[in-house]
Design an enzyme around this catalytic site. Structure first.
Site, PDB file in Angstrom:
ATOM      1  N   LYS A   1      -6.078 -19.053  -2.709  1.00  0.00           N
ATOM      2  CA  LYS A   1      -5.613 -19.033  -0.645  1.00  0.00           C
ATOM      3  C   LYS A   1      -4.035 -18.146  -0.823  1.00  0.00           C
ATOM      4  O   LYS A   1      -4.129 -17.778   0.172  1.00  0.00           O
ATOM      5  CB  LYS A   1      -6.298 -19.736  -0.203  1.00  0.00           C
ATOM      6  CG  LYS A   1      -8.361 -20.492  -0.314  1.00  0.00           C
ATOM      7  CD  LYS A   1      -8.579 -19.753   1.076  1.00  0.00           C
ATOM      8  CE  LYS A   1      -9.978 -19.663   0.923  1.00  0.00           C
ATOM      9  NZ  LYS A   1     -10.464 -20.566  -0.597  1.00  0.00           N
TER      10      LYS A   1
ATOM     11  N   GLU B   1      -8.247 -18.623  10.902  1.00  0.00           N
ATOM     12  CA  GLU B   1     -10.324 -19.586  10.568  1.00  0.00           C
ATOM     13  C   GLU B   1      -9.710 -20.644   9.826  1.00  0.00           C
ATOM     14  O   GLU B   1      -9.116 -19.922   8.798  1.00  0.00           O
ATOM     15  CB  GLU B   1     -11.262 -18.876  10.755  1.00  0.00           C
ATOM     16  CG  GLU B   1     -11.746 -17.877   9.978  1.00  0.00           C
ATOM     17  CD  GLU B   1     -11.266 -17.086   9.101  1.00  0.00           C
ATOM     18  OE1 GLU B   1      -9.794 -17.095   9.907  1.00  0.00           O
ATOM     19  OE2 GLU B   1     -10.837 -17.248   7.876  1.00  0.00           O
TER      20      GLU B   1
ATOM     21  N   SER C   1     -10.880 -20.649  -9.467  1.00  0.00           N
ATOM     22  CA  SER C   1     -10.100 -20.471  -8.152  1.00  0.00           C
ATOM     23  C   SER C   1      -9.586 -21.762  -7.774  1.00  0.00           C
ATOM     24  O   SER C   1      -8.266 -21.109  -6.943  1.00  0.00           O
ATOM     25  CB  SER C   1     -11.283 -20.009  -7.332  1.00  0.00           C
ATOM     26  OG  SER C   1     -12.525 -21.215  -7.109  1.00  0.00           O
TER      27      SER C   1
END
Ligand SMILES: *Cc1c(COP(=O)(O)O)cnc(C)c1O
Length: 394
Positions: free
Chosen positions: A85, A107, A374
Site C-alpha cells: 500500500k 477511506e 502483498s
C-alpha cells in the site's frame, strides 16, 4: 479511444461537483506523468523510506515440499508499514503536495491503507483524516490507535452497513466539500478515472522489479505470476509489465469466503455482474434486486464487492485468469508458509498462496511461479487464532 476506460470498463460516473474535482486531478496527474522530477522524488522515497526494491525470494524449502514448479515470493511484506500500500500512498501524497493541498483524506477497511496514508501524511507534515466504518473501528481498534498515534483524525462512519463501501462514500463527500485544500487518496486501483490508472502506475514498480530480478535469477520470464485480488492494486502492480509477454499466465485470486455457492463470499469475478458503482463501470457482487450485495471474507483487505476496471478488461479479453480461494484454503496456506519458510504472510496474500499450493505440485520442476506476497501477517495472527478456536487477547 476513451482514455478514462479499459475496454468498456472504468469511466467517470460521478455527479457534477465530483467531476470538477476529477478534472483538476486528471489534469495534474497527466502533467506529472511526464515530469521526470516527480518520478525522481517518488523513486527516492520508494528506496529510502519504503525500503525498495523488495526481495524476490526463492522459496526453496516450500518448492521441495510441493515437489513441482519453482516458487518465488515477491516480498512486498518487507516494505515499510508491511504491505504494497505504501507504494501508492507515496505517489499520491507527493502529487497532493505538488497540487498545493494541505490535507489528505482516505477511506480504510481493516486499516492498512489508513495507516499507510497517516504514515506518509506524518512524513510530509500534512493534516490527515481517515474515514472508517464504525464496525471496522471496533474490529480494528489497534489500527485506529496507530493512525491517531501518527497524528491522523479517524472518523467513524455510521451510514449503511458501517463498513468499507460506506467509508468510500463519506470520503468522496468530504473531498467535494473541501476540494480547495483536500486531496483524496484512494487505496486501490478502482473508482473513477484517473484513480485506476494512477494507482496502477504507482504499483507497477512491483512487476518492473520482478522482471529484472527473475531475469537475473533464472535468465527467463516466469510461467505464472499470481496475486490476490481485493480492489486489484497489488495484482495489477504485479501483472502490468508482463501483459505483453504472452507466455506468462497472469492469475488473480479473490476471496471465496465460506464458498462461492453461499452468500458469504467476495468473489466478484466468479459471481459478479457488470454495474456502475463508486464512479466506475466494473464487475460487482449484486443481489437479485440489482443492489450491491454485502460481501464476506476472513480477510478484511479482500472484503470489497467490486474489482478495478483494468482487471475486468483483462478478464474479458482473456489475458488474465481469475479464481477464488476459501477462508479454509487461505488459513491453510497461512500456516504452510509460516512453517515451511518462516514467513508469516498476510491473510490476503495467503489466498494467492492457496492457489500456488494447489498448482505447483501439478507442474514440472522446470516451471516457475512468482507469487506476490502483498503483506505481512502479524496483523492477522489474533484473528486466525480465534478462527482456529483459540482466544488470544488483542
Ligand atoms: C489492502 C490489501 C490487499 C487488497 O487490496 P488490493 O488493492 O487488491 O491489492 C491485499 N493484500 C494486503 C496485504 C493488503 O493490505
Amino acid at each position: 479511444m476513451d482514455k478514462t476506460r479499459f475496454g468498456i470498463f472504468g469511466g467517470q460516473y460521478v455527479g457534477e461537483t465530483v467531476m470538477s474535482a476529477l478534472d483538476e486531478l486528471s489534469e495534474q496527474y497527466e502533467k506529472i506523468s511526464n515530469d521526470p522530477s516527480f518520478w525522481a522524488e517518488y523513486n527516492e522515497l520508494l528506496q529510502n523510506y519504503a525500503g525498495r526494491p523488495s526481495l524476490l525470494y526463492y522459496a526453496k524449502k516450500l518448492t521441495k515440499e510441493l515437489g513441482g514448479a519453482k516458487i518465488y515470493l515477491k516480498r512486498e511484506d518487507l516494505n515499510h508499514t508491511g504491505s504494497h500500500k505504501i507504494n501508492n500512498v507515496l505517489g499520491q501524497v507527493i502529487l497532493a503536495k505538488r497540487m498545493g493541498k494541505k490535507r489528505v483524506i482516505a477511506e480504510t477497511g481493516a486499516g492498512q491503507h489508513g495507516v499507510a496514508t497517516a504514515t506518509v501524511a506524518a512524513l510530509f507534515g500534512m493534516e490527515c483524516t481517515i474515514f472508517m466504518g464504525k464496525e471496522d473501528t471496533i474490529r480494528q481498534a489497534l489500527n485506529v490507535y496507530r493512525m491517531k498515534l501518527l497524528g491522523a483524525e479517524v472518523v467513524a462512519v455510521t451510514s449503511g452497513t458501517q463498513t468499507l463501501k460506506d467509508a468510500v462514500n463519506e470520503a468522496m463527500k468530504e473531498w467535494v466539500a473541501r476540494i480547495q485544500d483536500t486531496y483524496y487518496v484512494i487505496g486501490s486501483a478502482m473508482g473513477p478515472y484517473p484513480y485506476p490508472k494512477m494507482v496502477r502506475d504507482f504499483q507497477k514498480v512491483i512487476s518492473q522489479e520482478i522482471k529484472q530480478q527473475i531475469m537475473q535469477a533464472e535468465g527467463r520470464l516466469p510461467d505464472i505470476v499470481c496475486a490476490c485480488i481485493g480492489g486489484g492494486s497489488n495484482a495489477i502492480g504485479a501483472f502490468y509489465e508482463f501483459i505483453n509477454d504472452k507466455s506468462v499466465r497472469l492469475v488473480g485470486i479473490e476471496a471465496a469466503g465460506k464458498g462461492v455457492d453461499t452468500d458469504l463470499h467476495a468473489a466478484t469475478m466468479t459471481k459478479g455482474t457488470q454495474a456502475i458503482f463508486h464512479g466506475m463501470k466494473a464487475y460487482f457482487v449484486q443481489n437479485e434486486q440489482g443492489n450491491i450485495a454485502p460481501v464476506y471474507s476472513i480477510s478484511a483487505g479482500l472484503d470489497y464487492p467490486g474489482v478495478g476496471p483494468e482487471h475486468c478488461n483483462l478478464r474479458d479479453i482473456g489475458r488474465a485468469e481469475y479464481y477464488a480461494a476459501t477462508d479454509d484454503q487461505a488459513v491453510n496456506a497461512f500456516e504452510v508458509l509460516s512453517r515451511s519458510e518462516g514467513i508469516i504472510p498476510a491473510i490476503e496474500s495467503s489466498h494467492a498462496l492457496a492457489y500456488v499450493l494447489e498448482q505447483a505440485p501439478k507442474m514440472s520442476k522446470d516451471k516457475i511461479i512468482v507469487v506476490n506476497l502483498s503483506g505481512r501477517g502479524d496483523k492477522d495472527v489474533a484473528h486466525i487464532a480465534r478462527y482456529k478456536g483459540e482466544d488470544l487477547y488483542e
